[in-house]
Design a protein around this motif. Structure first.
Motif, PDB file in Angstrom:
ATOM      1  N   TYR A 124       0.826  -1.204   0.000  1.00 58.66           N
ATOM      2  CA  TYR A 124       0.000   0.000   0.000  1.00 58.66           C
ATOM      3  C   TYR A 124       0.862   1.255   0.000  1.00 58.66           C
ATOM      4  O   TYR A 124       0.637   2.172  -0.788  1.00 58.66           O
ATOM      5  N   PHE A 125       1.832   1.311   0.901  1.00 67.09           N
ATOM      6  CA  PHE A 125       2.650   2.514   1.041  1.00 67.09           C
ATOM      7  C   PHE A 125       3.850   2.519   0.102  1.00 67.09           C
ATOM      8  O   PHE A 125       4.468   3.551  -0.080  1.00 67.09           O
ATOM      9  N   ASP A 132       5.231   6.705   7.565  1.00 69.63           N
ATOM     10  CA  ASP A 132       3.958   6.379   6.918  1.00 69.63           C
ATOM     11  C   ASP A 132       2.909   6.021   7.960  1.00 69.63           C
ATOM     12  O   ASP A 132       1.749   6.421   7.858  1.00 69.63           O
ATOM     13  N   PHE A 135       1.854   9.309  10.068  1.00 71.71           N
ATOM     14  CA  PHE A 135       0.984  10.268   9.388  1.00 71.71           C
ATOM     15  C   PHE A 135      -0.262   9.652   8.769  1.00 71.71           C
ATOM     16  O   PHE A 135      -1.201  10.364   8.432  1.00 71.71           O
ATOM     17  N   ASN A 136      -0.268   8.342   8.588  1.00 69.45           N
ATOM     18  CA  ASN A 136      -1.421   7.649   8.001  1.00 69.45           C
ATOM     19  C   ASN A 136      -1.846   6.482   8.874  1.00 69.45           C
ATOM     20  O   ASN A 136      -2.129   5.389   8.382  1.00 69.45           O
ATOM     21  N   HIS A 138      -4.497   5.836  10.383  1.00 72.56           N
ATOM     22  CA  HIS A 138      -5.839   5.337  10.094  1.00 72.56           C
ATOM     23  C   HIS A 138      -5.816   4.294   8.980  1.00 72.56           C
ATOM     24  O   HIS A 138      -6.609   3.359   8.985  1.00 72.56           O
ATOM     25  N   LYS A 139      -4.906   4.445   8.026  1.00 70.83           N
ATOM     26  CA  LYS A 139      -4.785   3.459   6.946  1.00 70.83           C
ATOM     27  C   LYS A 139      -4.237   2.134   7.478  1.00 70.83           C
ATOM     28  O   LYS A 139      -4.670   1.062   7.062  1.00 70.83           O
ATOM     29  N   ASP A 169     -10.290   4.508  -0.283  1.00 68.35           N
ATOM     30  CA  ASP A 169      -9.650   5.754  -0.708  1.00 68.35           C
ATOM     31  C   ASP A 169     -10.513   6.498  -1.723  1.00 68.35           C
ATOM     32  O   ASP A 169     -10.649   7.723  -1.664  1.00 68.35           O
TER      33      ASP A 169
END
Length: 184
Positions: A124-125, A132, A135-136, A138-139, A169
């Motif tokens: 994904y990243f 990652d 800052f993300n 929630h993902k 997304d």
């Protein structure tokens, strides 16, 4: 180690017409109790409990588990016994991925679940790093929720997990575009 047999109240009988009957357990045992992502500095980057646990007990557990895992040498086995459970952990770059499993569960299978989660994050990243996840975050939670339900593996296909995340997304972008258009 044998699993505890369910009581008669925890069994359901399913009748298959013209064939036979099958007894099914109504009690699901949770394989993974909780999952933690800890940095080398001891910062918690993700925590997910699959069993009920008070928040103060979670903090105590995180502190205890973190100190145990961080104090171990890299050349030592990635499994350790803790209370009535086993901790299975793996270090990827600067993060420790830790899963707590029941004493009679398979450590290698839990390690495979951890690796599957890391591979999904990587895809994904694009080579996931600690920033990652900061800052993300929630993902990362969303990906974990796509993979695991109640401590058991839900989705073993990385492609399916990433497809669901891509759909999420797209919904978020659509919602954001609708907000901007409605706000003018």
């Amino acid at each position: 180690y044998p699993k505890q047999e369910p009581s008669p109240q925890q069994l359901a009988t399913i009748w298959i017409p013209g064939k036979c009957s099958v007894q099914v357990s109504l009690v699901a045992t949770s394989m993974i109790q909780f999952m933690l992502l800890i940095s080398r500095q001891g910062k918690t980057r993700l925590k997910q409990w699959f069993v009920p646990c008070l928040e103060r007990d979670q903090f105590k557990t995180i502190k205890e588990v973190t100190s145990m895992v961080l104090s171990r040498s890299p050349k030592i086995c990635n499994f350790l016994e803790w209370r009535d459970y086993k901790l299975v952990y793996k270090r990827y770059a600067s993060l420790f991925f830790i899963a707590c499993i029941e004493n009679n569960d398979n450590e290698l299978l839990a390690l495979e679940y951890v690796h599957h989660f890391v591979e999904c994050l990587d895809r994904y990243f694009g080579n996931v790093c600690e920033l990652d996840l900061i800052f993300n975050f929630h993902k990362a939670y969303y990906i974990l929720d796509e993979i695991m339900i109640s401590g058991e593996m839900q989705e073993s296909s990385k492609r399916a997990v990433l497809h669901h995340v891509a759909e999420q997304d797209a919904l978020m972008q659509e919602n954001e575009a609708g907000r901007k258009a409605g706000g003018r």
